[in-house]
Design a protein around this motif. Structure first.
Motif: not given
Length: 185
Positions: A24-29, A59-62
């Protein structure tokens, strides 16, 4: 087979990348990765939209979906350079086409969609990532997500190298496309 949570590899150009599951932390990348696509790459890879809303939802529903989303990132962790999806099961439209070819894919297949950043194409990254992904899967059919554009000869050669074979053709807005399957080994 249980794989390590990440894998570091050296590419043909001597750069190193880390392969792992999307978090989820990869959203911006991930959003920056999609924004970096050339028009040709954007036209060739299309399992979902590339907008901020879609990336946020991904990213929020992985943990809630049936798709494993693999990335390759630079070792400093600042940039995603590849993104590959492996869905358990078959998309409805793909399953319908497979049925017209006399193939049953319900419940026993995976669906695959790869993408590589323009600057990392032809670096060996696609082959390394697919080998890593295949090592974690049970022996099942793998279907290309939405097929592959017949005009994308580099992709057709890549899939063929990994044991995919053409099972049919269909027309889509970009022209002729091939449905390709990799049988269990």
């Amino acid at each position: 087979m249980l794989l390590p949570s990440f894998y570091i590899t050296t590419l043909k150009n001597n750069s190193q990348v880390r392969i792992r599951l999307l978090q989820w932390e990869d959203e911006e990348k991930l959003l920056a990765y999609f924004a970096s696509f050339s028009p040709e790459t954007r036209n060739r890879f299309g399992p979902h939209p590339f907008d901020a809303s879609t990336v946020h939802q991904i990213c929020t529903n992985l943990e809630q979906d049936d798709i494993q989303r693999y990335i390759a990132e630079t070792l400093d962790g600042k940039q995603i350079v590849a993104y590959m999806l492996m869905k358990h099961g078959t998309l409805e439209k793909d399953a319908e086409r497979m049925h017209t070819y006399g193939l049953d894919t319900l419940g026993n297949a995976f669906t695959f969609a790869p993408s590589i950043a323009d600057s990392y194409q032809s670096s060996g990254l696609g082959s390394i990532m697919l080998t890593y992904i295949l090592a974690s899967l049970p022996a099942r059919k793998i279907i290309l997500w939405g097929g592959v554009q017949a005009s994308n000869q580099r992709a057709v050669s890549y899939y063929t190298k990994f044991g995919f074979h053409k099972v049919g053709t269909f027309e889509y807005h970009n022209g002729t496309n091939y449905d390709m399957i990799r049988e269990p080994t």
